[in-house]
Design a protein around this motif. Structure first.
Motif, PDB file in Angstrom:
ATOM      1  N   THR A  76       0.974  -1.181   0.055  1.00 43.12           N
ATOM      2  CA  THR A  76      -0.247  -0.001   0.146  1.00 43.12           C
ATOM      3  C   THR A  76       0.895   1.478   0.312  1.00 43.12           C
ATOM      4  OG1 THR A  76      -1.644   1.127   0.735  1.00 43.12           O
ATOM      5  CG2 THR A  76       0.096  -0.225   2.292  1.00 43.12           C
ATOM      6  N   THR A  77       0.743   2.063  -0.222  1.00 42.90           N
ATOM      7  CA  THR A  77       1.290   3.514  -0.426  1.00 42.90           C
ATOM      8  C   THR A  77       0.541   4.773   0.886  1.00 42.90           C
ATOM      9  OG1 THR A  77      -0.407   4.671  -1.965  1.00 42.90           O
ATOM     10  CG2 THR A  77       0.755   3.601  -2.984  1.00 42.90           C
ATOM     11  N   ASP A  78       0.024   3.881   1.694  1.00 39.35           N
ATOM     12  CA  ASP A  78      -1.375   4.710   2.643  1.00 39.35           C
ATOM     13  C   ASP A  78       0.332   4.905   3.470  1.00 39.35           C
ATOM     14  OD1 ASP A  78      -2.698   5.018   1.315  1.00 39.35           O
ATOM     15  OD2 ASP A  78      -4.283   3.672   2.292  1.00 39.35           O
ATOM     16  N   GLU A  79       0.119   6.305   4.305  1.00 37.41           N
ATOM     17  CA  GLU A  79       1.100   6.096   5.829  1.00 37.41           C
ATOM     18  C   GLU A  79      -0.328   6.057   6.783  1.00 37.41           C
ATOM     19  OE1 GLU A  79       3.900   9.857   7.545  1.00 37.41           O
ATOM     20  OE2 GLU A  79       1.492  10.146   7.470  1.00 37.41           O
ATOM     21  N   TYR A  80       0.240   4.480   7.685  1.00 34.27           N
ATOM     22  CA  TYR A  80      -0.209   4.199   9.238  1.00 34.27           C
ATOM     23  C   TYR A  80      -0.028   4.775   9.569  1.00 34.27           C
ATOM     24  CZ  TYR A  80      -3.010   0.632   6.585  1.00 34.27           C
ATOM     25  OH  TYR A  80      -3.757   0.068   4.986  1.00 34.27           O
ATOM     26  N   TRP A  81      -0.804   4.646  11.299  1.00 37.62           N
ATOM     27  CA  TRP A  81      -0.117   5.232  12.495  1.00 37.62           C
ATOM     28  C   TRP A  81      -1.026   4.512  13.354  1.00 37.62           C
ATOM     29  CZ3 TRP A  81       2.339  10.251  14.751  1.00 37.62           C
ATOM     30  CH2 TRP A  81       2.607  10.662  12.952  1.00 37.62           C
ATOM     31  N   PHE A  82       0.126   4.302  13.988  1.00 33.75           N
ATOM     32  CA  PHE A  82       0.048   3.415  15.345  1.00 33.75           C
ATOM     33  C   PHE A  82       0.026   4.251  16.561  1.00 33.75           C
ATOM     34  CE2 PHE A  82       1.154   0.957  11.455  1.00 33.75           C
ATOM     35  CZ  PHE A  82       0.107   0.161  11.753  1.00 33.75           C
ATOM     36  N   ARG A  83      -0.959   3.591  17.565  1.00 34.84           N
ATOM     37  CA  ARG A  83      -1.043   4.844  19.404  1.00 34.84           C
ATOM     38  C   ARG A  83      -1.146   3.716  19.822  1.00 34.84           C
ATOM     39  NH1 ARG A  83      -5.657   9.235  19.509  1.00 34.84           N
ATOM     40  NH2 ARG A  83      -7.626   7.483  19.586  1.00 34.84           N
ATOM     41  N   PHE A  84      -0.259   3.433  20.831  1.00 37.34           N
ATOM     42  CA  PHE A  84      -1.321   2.629  22.455  1.00 37.34           C
ATOM     43  C   PHE A  84      -0.603   3.428  23.555  1.00 37.34           C
ATOM     44  CE2 PHE A  84       2.765   1.080  21.309  1.00 37.34           C
ATOM     45  CZ  PHE A  84       3.670   0.358  21.701  1.00 37.34           C
ATOM     46  N   ALA A 152       4.368   4.950   9.769  1.00 37.14           N
ATOM     47  CA  ALA A 152       4.974   4.142   9.000  1.00 37.14           C
ATOM     48  C   ALA A 152       4.550   3.952   7.544  1.00 37.14           C
ATOM     49  CB  ALA A 152       5.088   2.595   9.662  1.00 37.14           C
ATOM     50  N   SER A 153       5.625   3.872   6.153  1.00 35.23           N
ATOM     51  CA  SER A 153       5.272   4.527   5.035  1.00 35.23           C
ATOM     52  C   SER A 153       6.634   3.329   4.631  1.00 35.23           C
ATOM     53  CB  SER A 153       5.155   5.096   4.349  1.00 35.23           C
ATOM     54  OG  SER A 153       6.336   6.241   4.768  1.00 35.23           O
ATOM     55  N   SER A 154       6.118   2.611   3.335  1.00 37.42           N
ATOM     56  CA  SER A 154       7.206   1.487   2.879  1.00 37.42           C
ATOM     57  C   SER A 154       6.411   0.829   1.469  1.00 37.42           C
ATOM     58  CB  SER A 154       7.213   0.102   4.159  1.00 37.42           C
ATOM     59  OG  SER A 154       8.425  -0.058   3.075  1.00 37.42           O
TER      60      SER A 154
END
Length: 592
Positions: A76-84, A152-154
């Motif tokens: 995917t070309t999207d940027e993903y955000w995570f939080r915890f 993260a993006s890749s």
């Protein structure tokens, strides 16, 4: 017996590889409670890059709960955000993202003291990582608590296996993985070097191709695991970005050429052989794409090639399996092992099989077994070819002996009556009329007898092929009469130099001569040839037009350095050595 030892060696290496993979997950000393390691992770994605401030202001409805701590979203070309939320702990910990192929990974740790930011990813030099590991890890000192954000993006597959471990647990896990990886790459190195020596010793191209295949597969695995960026090219962002498509394409290219050479499809089915050549061509095209195109394009080209390529190799192995060849069965099982590991790895990434061992080590284990099995195939195939050659040589010798005995019996009476006349004619038939040396016919017959005696008694045999340098200009300038005078004197020099009774000097044709030296190794043969060259170089040849100076070139070969199954192989090797001497400047000796 030799084949049995090889099979035992491959079995032991496979057992060692399997044990090493098991060791990688045999112990996990986390020293953290389940509550401390449990993470309630939420995620969101965006087609555009967002800043931390923008992410913290997002509506809660835009965040989704991550059901597992091993996020996987494919390409995917999207940027993903995570939080915890990071809970307080009285020991030092590590935030570990066990996936080495992320282009950009930003980690923000919000605490009461402020925001700690880490800029990571394989688009940045390796030395910038806070913890030197092939994956991504940042330290969490004791007492650290607050909210953790990750972006993260890749261009590679988007996966984030997120874990919080104690320092001891993290480094023990790393140590176990390094042991398993050390065993795996040690096996690959062993196979590459072993088959390289096999190529040097036998000159069989399949050994060399298989050695290259193993090296390129090791490069592919080093790129996939991030170990190449860690240990071999830490400053090369280009190679880290292009490693997988480049090494992957080279792996398929050498696999196709290896299978074509090993399975000898020209003898059984040309269509499959042409298919392997097409596969090799497409792999070369994929290599060009991998070098110049972006990772996203090149990895998709490689994946499009990989699936049909592997299945086609399986088809080739299955076809020869039906033909009843033992090595084809092992070849097919080898590729099945690799394909099963790829399928298991894919199911693990998709969550169908919930096993970290499968996700991280399935391909490593499957490819290791495949590498060993293919080496086994090579050993079995080489052994079969050797048996075929020996059987053919034995059959030929038996037929030759039977024919000789039969003809001898039929002509025994006639030979007795004509013995004197025949002896005289035979002597003339074996001599060269100009030089008085043995002629080409006698050379071929005598060389075959000597080679048989050499093989039977395990004694060395040397053969020299000699040619007069620049002899044609002598004939063109002074005439063939002068050339004949030089050849006669040269023949006398050679006859004088070959002092042993068993040494045979022959005129092979024109200005080319041959000397057979029984029970002579390569070093002694080279000394003999160098002395002869020196004699010729210093000798003044008396002719009708005055003294003439010449030089000669010599090709030397001996069975002490190489085994020859027949006369043609021995003669061809000596002739090639002669032309090497001529091409390197004449008036010298070349040989092996």
């Amino acid at each position: 017996m030799r084949l049995t030892r090889r099979l035992t060696k491959h079995f032991l290496l496979m057992m060692l590889l399997a044990i090493g993979m098991a060791v990688a997950f045999s112990s996990h000393a986390q020293l953290l409670t389940k509550a401390e390691t449990s993470l309630d992770i939420e995620y969101t994605n965006s087609e555009q890059k967002l800043s931390l401030d923008e992410v913290t202001l997002l509506d809660g409805d835009l965040w989704s709960e991550l059901k597992t701590d091993r996020a996987s979203f494919g390409y995917t070309t999207d940027e993903y955000w995570f939080r915890f939320q990071l809970k307080d702990s009285n020991i030092d910990r590590v935030l570990h993202i066990a996936y080495p192929l992320l282009d950009e990974l930003n980690i923000y740790i919000q605490t009461d003291a402020g925001i700690k930011t880490y800029k990571l990813g394989d688009t940045k030099p390796f030395h910038e990582r806070p913890i030197p590991t092939s994956e991504f890890a940042v330290p969490l000192p004791k007492g650290t608590s607050g909210t953790v954000y990750l972006s993260a993006s890749s261009q590679s597959s988007m996966r984030l296996p997120i874990a919080v471990r104690s320092n001891i647990g993290f480094f023990e896990t790393q140590m176990n993985r390094r042991i398993a990886e050390g065993i795996y790459f040690g096996v690959l190195l062993c196979m590459a070097v072993y088959n390289l020596f096999g190529f040097v010793a036998s000159r069989e191209p399949e050994f060399g191709l298989y050695s290259l295949y193993t090296v390129f597969f090791a490069g592919l695995m080093l790129s996939l695991e991030g170990l190449g960026f860690h240990y071999l090219w830490p400053e090369s962002i280009y190679l880290q970005d292009k490693g997988i498509p480049i090494f992957g394409s080279l792996t398929f290219l050498t696999a196709a050429l290896f299978a074509y050479q090993l399975l000898e499809l020209k003898r059984y089915r040309n269509t499959l052989g042409r298919g392997l050549m097409v596969m090799a061509f497409l792999s070369a095209a994929s290599l060009v794409v991998g070098i110049f195109a972006s990772y996203r394009i090149s990895i998709h080209v490689l994946l499009i090639l990989a699936a049909p390529g592997c299945f086609f190799l399986l088809l080739v192995g299955a076809y020869l399996w039906r033909k009843g060849f033992l090595y084809a069965r092992i070849f097919t099982l080898a590729w099945c092992s690799l394909l099963l590991s790829v399928v298991a790895n894919s199911l693990g990434y998709l969550g169908v099989i919930d096993s970290m061992f499968i996700q991280r080590h399935a391909i490593m284990l499957g490819s290791g077994i495949e590498i060993l099995l293919l080496s086994w195939v090579l050993a079995v195939r080489y052994n079969e070819q050797r048996k075929e050659r020996l059987a053919a040589q034995k059959k030929y010798n038996q037929e030759l002996e039977e024919n000789v005995e039969e003809r001898t019996f039929e002509l025994q009476i006639a030979l007795r009556e004509l013995q004197d006349v025949n002896s005289e004619l035979e002597q003339k038939n074996m001599e060269d009329p100009l030089t008085g040396l043995y002629n080409r016919r006698y050379f071929q017959q005598h060389l075959e007898r000597e080679l048989r005696r050499t093989l039977r008694r395990e004694l060395p045999l040397a053969l020299l092929m000699i040619d007069v340098d620049r002899f044609k200009p002598i004939n063109d300038t002074h005439g063939h009469m002068v050339g004949d005078q030089i050849l006669k004197q040269l023949a006398n020099l050679m006859r004088q130099h070959a002092k042993r009774a068993a040494d045979v000097v022959c005129r092979y044709g024109g200005e080319e001569f041959a000397i057979i030296l029984p029970e002579t190794d390569l070093d002694d043969a080279r000394i003999f040839a160098e002395q002869l060259l020196s004699m010729v170089r210093e000798h003044a040849f008396e002719t009708d037009v005055g003294e003439q100076r010449i030089s000669i070139s010599a090709g030397v070969i001996s069975t002490s350095n190489r085994i020859f199954d027949n006369v043609d192989e021995l003669f061809k090797a000596a002739d090639e050595a002669l032309y090497t001497a001529k091409n390197q400047g004449r008036d010298q000796v070349a040989g092996q």
